[in-house]
Write a protein that holds these residues in place. Structure first.
Motif, PDB file in Angstrom:
ATOM      1  N   PRO A 103       0.792  -1.238   0.000  1.00 14.42           N
ATOM      2  CA  PRO A 103       0.000   0.000   0.000  1.00 14.42           C
ATOM      3  C   PRO A 103       0.819   1.280   0.000  1.00 14.42           C
ATOM      4  O   PRO A 103       0.456   2.251  -0.654  1.00 14.42           O
ATOM      5  CB  PRO A 103      -0.849  -0.113   1.269  1.00 14.42           C
ATOM      6  N   ALA A 104       1.951   1.312   0.703  1.00 14.01           N
ATOM      7  CA  ALA A 104       2.736   2.549   0.795  1.00 14.01           C
ATOM      8  C   ALA A 104       3.253   2.972  -0.577  1.00 14.01           C
ATOM      9  O   ALA A 104       3.145   4.142  -0.968  1.00 14.01           O
ATOM     10  CB  ALA A 104       3.888   2.382   1.776  1.00 14.01           C
ATOM     11  N   ALA A 105       3.812   2.029  -1.329  1.00 11.24           N
ATOM     12  CA  ALA A 105       4.329   2.346  -2.659  1.00 11.24           C
ATOM     13  C   ALA A 105       3.202   2.770  -3.592  1.00 11.24           C
ATOM     14  O   ALA A 105       3.353   3.694  -4.408  1.00 11.24           O
ATOM     15  CB  ALA A 105       5.062   1.138  -3.230  1.00 11.24           C
ATOM     16  N   TYR A 106       2.071   2.103  -3.473  1.00 16.41           N
ATOM     17  CA  TYR A 106       0.906   2.411  -4.313  1.00 16.41           C
ATOM     18  C   TYR A 106       0.404   3.822  -4.041  1.00 16.41           C
ATOM     19  O   TYR A 106       0.120   4.592  -4.970  1.00 16.41           O
ATOM     20  CB  TYR A 106      -0.191   1.390  -4.015  1.00 16.41           C
ATOM     21  N   VAL A 107       0.313   4.172  -2.772  1.00 15.68           N
ATOM     22  CA  VAL A 107      -0.167   5.506  -2.385  1.00 15.68           C
ATOM     23  C   VAL A 107       0.810   6.583  -2.841  1.00 15.68           C
ATOM     24  O   VAL A 107       0.409   7.616  -3.386  1.00 15.68           O
ATOM     25  CB  VAL A 107      -0.389   5.570  -0.855  1.00 15.68           C
ATOM     26  N   ARG A 108       2.090   6.352  -2.639  1.00 12.45           N
ATOM     27  CA  ARG A 108       3.106   7.333  -3.056  1.00 12.45           C
ATOM     28  C   ARG A 108       3.073   7.569  -4.570  1.00 12.45           C
ATOM     29  O   ARG A 108       3.184   8.699  -5.038  1.00 12.45           O
ATOM     30  CB  ARG A 108       4.498   6.864  -2.647  1.00 12.45           C
TER      31      ARG A 108
END
Length: 430
Positions: A340-345
């Motif tokens: 999720p973190a990479a996707y959100v960034r």
């Protein structure tokens, strides 16, 4: 054992607790209550008569001019009714009766304020006598304004655009992205259009310089200020608080000067300096008590807690978290293949919401949860179940002392910071 520490759960409420003998409290941020507090009404009168920068309000609001008073919504603790009880009679004395004044609720992209909450916000007499408009960021009647240095125009509320005099009322509080809330934010995003707000919030939110307690070089704040200057906020009324949520100063004046002074006072009152990060931070998200506004309370503990440490976070929300908000975490995990973190960034770096079909504030709140240090975090909340806490990636405890017992198993000794109101703290690491 003496329960000598506490967290704020509401304006008057406190939850008391004690620490294990082997835990050292390196900071209990509960100072700042020396001396008596002046009534908000008295401080408001002084702010109108002795502004910081610019002309006194009486010289701005000459008879015959129309006035727009821009107020924040119920997600902010601003004592709006007390301020209006002074401001509106003052305007009437200068030749501005109710029919010449419009009160605009600066919702940004938030949902409209329910009727009963709006009456409580402004006062029954004001609600019955004055025109009150709730901003619609998607409205067809918004007015285009050019912003110097930007190709894209901003469109703002027509009642604000058409007013001869624009007065903002807000609270200067630490803000996870803008540095400090209030001031220019009453205009942008407060009364601006969604098409301008969305890319601004997405891209600037993940900039490393967009952080609590910082305005210089902060792109989130700087864009808000550019829009407010272009729109022309003639008089800004800013509330500054102590660590328990008491208003200690009301500062009025020009947009830039009054905001700058309010930030200076805010940092002096709420700034807490640390030489090194701590093992455990125990704090409350107060005054962020409106459902999915609670992740703002993570900003302070995330900054001063070691990644090998833990955060015990009391979440005294007054409403349950929306089911749609909680379900969105599973949606993002599925879409990102559990990254999720990479996707959100990636989405926010392209100025796009990672949940395009959900409210913008869901995106903002979820960002504060998904993109943060990997610090063990335990929520204490009667409005958030253990299952719902787990959905967001948190642990859960029924009380603060129960959470402390959980942490004792892994931290026999610990240096601990305690913030009674985590939303009212600006931590500084040397």
């Amino acid at each position: 054992m003496e329960k000598k520490y506490h967290l704020c759960t509401s304006r008057e409420g406190k939850e008391y607790f004690s620490l294990p003998a082997q835990w050292q409290a390196v900071d209990f941020a509960a100072a700042g209550l020396e001396g008596s507090l002046l009534p908000v009404e008295q401080m408001t009168r002084e702010a109108l008569l002795k502004p910081v920068g610019g002309l006194p309000l009486a010289e701005l609001v000459t008879a015959g001019k129309t006035v727009a008073i821009i107020i924040d919504d119920c997600t902010r603790p601003t004592p709006t009714s007390a301020i209006l009880s002074v401001l509106l009679p003052f305007l009437a004395e200068q030749g501005h009766p109710p029919e010449k004044v419009t009160i605009v609720v600066a919702l940004g992209t938030h949902a409209p304020v329910p009727a009963n909450d709006l009456i409580a916000k402004v006062g029954e007499k004001v609600a019955a006598s004055y025109r009150i408009v709730q901003h619609n960021a998607w409205g067809d009647d918004l007015v285009s304004i050019s912003v110097p240095g930007e190709e894209k125009e901003v469109r703002i509320n027509p009642h604000v655009a058409g007013a001869d005099i624009k007065i903002g009322i807000s609270s200067i509080l630490p803000h996870p992205m803008a540095g400090y809330g209030g001031g220019p934010k009453i205009i942008m995003p407060g009364v601006s259009n969604f098409a301008y707000i969305r890319p601004h919030h997405m891209k600037n939110t993940i900039d490393p310089a967009s952080t609590a307690g910082r305005t210089e070089g902060n792109p989130f704040h700087q864009a808000c200020m550019r829009v407010a200057r272009a729109v022309g906020l003639d008089f800004s009324i800013n509330c500054v608080y102590n660590r328990f949520g008491d208003v200690i100063r009301v500062i009025g004046g020009s947009l830039d000067a009054a905001f700058s002074k309010a930030v200076e006072v805010c940092f002096k009152e709420l700034g807490v300096r640390f030489e090194e990060k701590v093992d455990i931070t125990i704090t409350s998200t107060y005054p962020h008590t409106h459902a999915h506004q609670f992740p703002k309370g993570l900003a302070a503990p995330d900054k001063i807690t070691k990644e090998s440490g833990a955060i015990l976070l009391s979440v005294p929300t007054v409403h349950p978290l929306p089911d749609e908000f909680l379900a969105s975490f599973d949606i993002i995990r599925e879409r990102s293949h559990d990254k999720p973190a990479a996707y959100v960034r990636e989405a926010m770096g392209q100025s796009l919401p990672f949940l395009p079909d959900k409210p913008l504030e869901f995106n903002m709140a979820m960002k504060c949860v998904i993109i943060r240090p990997k610090i063990r975090t335990i929520l204490v909340s009667s409005m958030i179940s253990e299952s719902h806490a787990g959905t967001m990636g948190f642990e859960h405890a029924p009380t603060v002392e129960a959470g402390i017992k959980l942490l004792q198993k892994d931290y026999s000794r610990a240096k601990v910071a305690i913030f009674p109101s985590g939303g009212l703290i600006v931590p500084v690491i040397d």
